[in-house]
Design a protein around this motif. Structure first.
Motif, PDB file in Angstrom:
ATOM      1  N   ALA A  50       0.826  -1.208   0.000  1.00  0.00           N
ATOM      2  CA  ALA A  50       0.000   0.000   0.000  1.00  0.00           C
ATOM      3  C   ALA A  50       0.861   1.258   0.000  1.00  0.00           C
ATOM      4  O   ALA A  50       0.424   2.310  -0.470  1.00  0.00           O
ATOM      5  N   ILE A  51       2.080   1.143   0.489  1.00  0.00           N
ATOM      6  CA  ILE A  51       2.981   2.293   0.507  1.00  0.00           C
ATOM      7  C   ILE A  51       3.688   2.470  -0.834  1.00  0.00           C
ATOM      8  O   ILE A  51       3.833   3.594  -1.326  1.00  0.00           O
ATOM      9  N   ILE A  52       4.109   1.366  -1.465  1.00  0.00           N
ATOM     10  CA  ILE A  52       4.965   1.502  -2.639  1.00  0.00           C
ATOM     11  C   ILE A  52       4.248   1.430  -3.979  1.00  0.00           C
ATOM     12  O   ILE A  52       4.796   1.895  -4.978  1.00  0.00           O
ATOM     13  N   ILE A  53       3.050   0.867  -4.051  1.00  0.00           N
ATOM     14  CA  ILE A  53       2.397   0.731  -5.358  1.00  0.00           C
ATOM     15  C   ILE A  53       1.786   2.030  -5.866  1.00  0.00           C
ATOM     16  O   ILE A  53       1.985   2.376  -7.030  1.00  0.00           O
ATOM     17  N   PRO A  54       1.035   2.784  -5.061  1.00  0.00           N
ATOM     18  CA  PRO A  54       0.477   4.028  -5.618  1.00  0.00           C
ATOM     19  C   PRO A  54       1.587   5.025  -5.968  1.00  0.00           C
ATOM     20  O   PRO A  54       2.627   5.070  -5.313  1.00  0.00           O
ATOM     21  N   PRO A  55       1.384   5.820  -7.007  1.00  0.00           N
ATOM     22  CA  PRO A  55       2.408   6.806  -7.398  1.00  0.00           C
ATOM     23  C   PRO A  55       2.333   8.054  -6.515  1.00  0.00           C
ATOM     24  O   PRO A  55       1.881   9.112  -6.943  1.00  0.00           O
ATOM     25  N   TRP A  56       2.751   7.942  -5.275  1.00  0.00           N
ATOM     26  CA  TRP A  56       2.701   9.070  -4.355  1.00  0.00           C
ATOM     27  C   TRP A  56       3.580  10.199  -4.874  1.00  0.00           C
ATOM     28  O   TRP A  56       4.586   9.959  -5.546  1.00  0.00           O
ATOM     29  N   PRO A  57       3.241  11.456  -4.548  1.00  0.00           N
ATOM     30  CA  PRO A  57       4.069  12.588  -5.004  1.00  0.00           C
ATOM     31  C   PRO A  57       5.515  12.533  -4.513  1.00  0.00           C
ATOM     32  O   PRO A  57       6.401  13.073  -5.157  1.00  0.00           O
ATOM     33  N   MET A  58       5.763  11.846  -3.390  1.00  0.00           N
ATOM     34  CA  MET A  58       7.145  11.763  -2.898  1.00  0.00           C
ATOM     35  C   MET A  58       8.029  10.933  -3.825  1.00  0.00           C
ATOM     36  O   MET A  58       9.247  11.002  -3.745  1.00  0.00           O
ATOM     37  N   PHE A  59       7.433  10.149  -4.739  1.00  0.00           N
ATOM     38  CA  PHE A  59       8.201   9.367  -5.690  1.00  0.00           C
ATOM     39  C   PHE A  59       8.467  10.122  -6.982  1.00  0.00           C
ATOM     40  O   PHE A  59       9.063   9.578  -7.903  1.00  0.00           O
ATOM     41  N   ASN A  60       8.016  11.371  -7.088  1.00  0.00           N
ATOM     42  CA  ASN A  60       8.235  12.163  -8.303  1.00  0.00           C
ATOM     43  C   ASN A  60       8.759  13.550  -7.936  1.00  0.00           C
ATOM     44  O   ASN A  60       8.289  14.557  -8.432  1.00  0.00           O
ATOM     45  N   GLN A  61       9.754  13.587  -7.078  1.00  0.00           N
ATOM     46  CA  GLN A  61      10.315  14.865  -6.656  1.00  0.00           C
ATOM     47  C   GLN A  61      11.439  15.355  -7.565  1.00  0.00           C
ATOM     48  O   GLN A  61      11.836  16.502  -7.493  1.00  0.00           O
ATOM     49  N   HIS A  62      11.972  14.486  -8.400  1.00  0.00           N
ATOM     50  CA  HIS A  62      13.053  14.844  -9.316  1.00  0.00           C
ATOM     51  C   HIS A  62      12.647  14.471 -10.738  1.00  0.00           C
ATOM     52  O   HIS A  62      13.246  13.580 -11.348  1.00  0.00           O
TER      53      HIS A  62
END
Length: 88
Positions: free
Chosen positions: A61-73
């Motif tokens: 549940a933490i790693i599958i959704p594309p959370w904004p913290m995974f697109n900071q760069h």
């Protein structure tokens, strides 16, 4: 509707991919160790698998959704040059 679409597109950058990989590796290793010791303490293989399964579900549940913290760069791509047809 556009903000919902932005979150459902699934864009993460390369640094976000590295972060997801680190989170998943370390979390699953720690979960396995924790579940093993908890199952050993209570002498229950069922508890071992239950704790590990619930933990993996939380990690997913933490790693599958594309959370904004995974697109900071985000990667900025070069503009296209346009295609030139070859003349023969």
């Amino acid at each position: 509707m556009t903000s919902l679409q932005k979150y459902l597109e699934g864009k993460i950058d390369f640094e976000g991919q590295k972060l997801v990989e680190r989170i998943s590796h370390y979390a699953v290793m720690e979960l396995a160790i924790f579940a093993f010791f908890l199952g050993f303490l209570f002498q229950s293989i069922q508890m071992t698998f239950m704790v590990f399964g619930v933990g993996v579900g939380i990690v997913l549940a933490i790693i599958i959704p594309p959370w904004p913290m995974f697109n900071q760069h985000p990667v900025t791509w070069l503009p296209s040059k346009g295609t030139k047809e070859k003349q023969q």
